[in-house]
Scaffold this motif. Structure first.
Motif, short mmCIF file in Angstrom:
data_model
loop_
_atom_site.label_atom_id
_atom_site.label_comp_id
_atom_site.label_asym_id
_atom_site.label_seq_id
_atom_site.Cartn_x
_atom_site.Cartn_y
_atom_site.Cartn_z
N ALA A 29 0.88 -1.25 -0.16
CA ALA A 29 0.10 0.04 0.00
C ALA A 29 0.84 1.37 -0.01
CB ALA A 29 -0.85 0.08 1.12
N SER A 30 2.15 1.10 0.40
CA SER A 30 3.14 2.36 0.47
C SER A 30 3.42 2.73 -0.91
CB SER A 30 4.29 2.12 1.22
OG SER A 30 4.82 1.12 0.61
N THR A 31 3.35 1.74 -1.99
CA THR A 31 4.02 2.08 -3.33
C THR A 31 2.81 2.33 -4.29
OG1 THR A 31 3.92 -0.14 -3.92
CG2 THR A 31 5.89 0.84 -3.08
N TYR A 32 1.61 2.10 -3.88
CA TYR A 32 0.44 2.50 -4.72
C TYR A 32 -0.29 3.96 -4.12
CZ TYR A 32 0.22 -1.60 -7.49
OH TYR A 32 0.89 -2.94 -8.46
N ILE A 33 -0.95 4.41 -4.88
CA ILE A 33 -1.98 5.29 -4.56
C ILE A 33 -3.21 4.71 -3.80
CG2 ILE A 33 -3.50 7.55 -5.13
CD1 ILE A 33 -0.49 7.78 -5.57
N MET A 34 -3.65 4.85 -2.84
CA MET A 34 -4.76 4.15 -2.15
C MET A 34 -5.89 5.26 -1.87
SD MET A 34 -3.39 1.09 -1.89
CE MET A 34 -4.88 0.40 -0.97
N ALA A 35 -7.02 4.89 -2.25
CA ALA A 35 -8.23 5.79 -2.33
C ALA A 35 -9.41 4.85 -1.85
CB ALA A 35 -8.49 6.35 -3.86
N TRP A 36 -10.33 5.79 -1.37
CA TRP A 36 -11.55 5.55 -1.03
C TRP A 36 -12.54 6.12 -1.77
CZ3 TRP A 36 -13.06 1.64 2.36
CH2 TRP A 36 -12.03 1.45 3.61
N ILE A 40 -23.66 5.01 -4.52
CA ILE A 40 -25.36 4.75 -4.02
C ILE A 40 -25.93 4.21 -5.28
CG2 ILE A 40 -25.36 6.41 -2.45
CD1 ILE A 40 -26.89 8.18 -3.94
N PRO A 41 -27.09 3.29 -5.08
CA PRO A 41 -27.55 2.61 -6.35
C PRO A 41 -27.90 3.82 -7.36
CG PRO A 41 -28.38 1.50 -4.44
CD PRO A 41 -27.40 2.68 -3.77
N GLY A 42 -27.69 3.45 -8.54
CA GLY A 42 -28.05 4.24 -9.67
C GLY A 42 -27.16 5.57 -10.13
N LYS A 43 -26.15 5.72 -9.00
CA LYS A 43 -25.42 6.91 -9.29
C LYS A 43 -23.82 6.24 -9.63
CE LYS A 43 -27.34 10.82 -7.25
NZ LYS A 43 -26.97 11.85 -6.42
N GLU A 44 -23.00 7.11 -10.04
CA GLU A 44 -21.61 6.68 -10.57
C GLU A 44 -20.84 6.71 -9.03
OE1 GLU A 44 -21.13 8.40 -15.00
OE2 GLU A 44 -19.62 9.24 -13.35
N ARG A 45 -19.76 5.97 -9.19
CA ARG A 45 -18.76 5.85 -7.98
C ARG A 45 -18.25 7.44 -7.81
NH1 ARG A 45 -15.91 -0.01 -7.20
NH2 ARG A 45 -18.30 -0.32 -7.80
N GLU A 46 -18.29 7.72 -6.70
CA GLU A 46 -18.01 9.02 -6.27
C GLU A 46 -16.54 8.95 -5.51
OE1 GLU A 46 -19.65 12.77 -3.57
OE2 GLU A 46 -20.23 10.66 -3.05
N GLY A 99 -4.07 2.09 -7.10
CA GLY A 99 -3.86 2.56 -8.44
C GLY A 99 -2.52 3.22 -8.67
N ARG A 100 -1.93 3.40 -9.81
CA ARG A 100 -0.67 4.16 -9.95
C ARG A 100 -0.75 5.57 -10.35
NH1 ARG A 100 3.35 0.94 -7.98
NH2 ARG A 100 3.66 -0.97 -8.93
N ARG A 101 -1.87 6.10 -10.42
CA ARG A 101 -2.04 7.48 -10.84
C ARG A 101 -2.92 8.31 -9.44
NH1 ARG A 101 -3.50 8.74 -17.10
NH2 ARG A 101 -3.16 10.79 -16.13
N SER A 102 -2.47 9.22 -9.25
CA SER A 102 -3.23 10.24 -8.38
C SER A 102 -4.19 10.96 -8.80
CB SER A 102 -2.00 11.06 -7.51
OG SER A 102 -3.01 11.78 -6.37
N THR A 103 -5.61 10.27 -8.87
CA THR A 103 -6.50 10.92 -9.62
C THR A 103 -7.80 10.78 -8.84
OG1 THR A 103 -7.69 10.77 -11.49
CG2 THR A 103 -6.70 8.71 -10.85
N ASP A 104 -8.89 11.34 -8.98
CA ASP A 104 -10.06 11.43 -8.50
C ASP A 104 -11.14 10.68 -9.44
OD1 ASP A 104 -10.96 14.76 -7.41
OD2 ASP A 104 -9.47 13.39 -6.77
N TRP A 105 -10.68 9.90 -10.71
CA TRP A 105 -11.30 9.28 -11.46
C TRP A 105 -11.32 7.83 -11.13
CZ3 TRP A 105 -9.97 8.07 -17.36
CH2 TRP A 105 -11.27 7.24 -17.98
N ALA A 106 -12.46 7.03 -11.00
CA ALA A 106 -12.35 5.75 -10.74
C ALA A 106 -11.88 4.86 -11.71
CB ALA A 106 -13.83 5.44 -10.24
N GLY A 107 -12.07 5.22 -12.93
CA GLY A 107 -11.60 4.37 -14.03
C GLY A 107 -10.38 4.13 -14.17
N LEU A 108 -9.09 4.91 -13.27
CA LEU A 108 -7.92 4.79 -13.44
C LEU A 108 -7.44 3.82 -12.35
CD1 LEU A 108 -6.74 8.11 -14.80
CD2 LEU A 108 -6.91 6.00 -16.00
#
Length: 122
Positions: A29-36, A40-46, A99-108
């Protein structure tokens, strides 16, 4: 094989707090960007929060800033999300991601946990 396992969700009254945990195996976990993230149902991951241990930075969504804190325990290879002053609108399934990129986008993000339900009653 990479696994992320979340725990710590539950039912809490508004104003309360919970500590979510995400234990990683198969990666450091120290070498990856870790995120939360949360969903909610019917909405995109935030995006909720992320930690970049490489440069020692944390980032938060505006909706949780000042109420949630992300942290990491290297010895346990675990990332935490300490929540406080919870509101009914915080109700969601909370997911841990790596993930490997520091981003808000779940797809990465490359790896995801199974999620843990947080329900905040009014």
């Amino acid at each position: 094989q990479v696994q992320l396992v979340e725990s710590g969700g539950g039912l809490v009254q508004a104003g309360g707090s919970l500590r979510l945990s995400c234990t990683a195996s198969g990666l450091s976990a120290s070498t990856y960007i870790m995120a939360w993230f949360r969903q909610i149902p019917g909405k995109e991951r935030e995006f909720v929060a992320r930690i970049n241990e490489i440069i020692g930075s944390t980032y938060y969504a505006e909706s949780v800033k000042g109420r949630f804190t992300i942290s990491r325990d290297g010895a346990k290879n675990t990332v935490y999300l300490q929540t406080s002053s919870l509101k009914p609108e915080d109700t969601a399934v909370y997911y841990c991601a790596a993930g490997r990129r520091s981003t808000d986008w779940a797809g990465l993000y490359d790896y995801w946990g199974q999620g843990t339900q947080v329900t905040v009653s009014s």
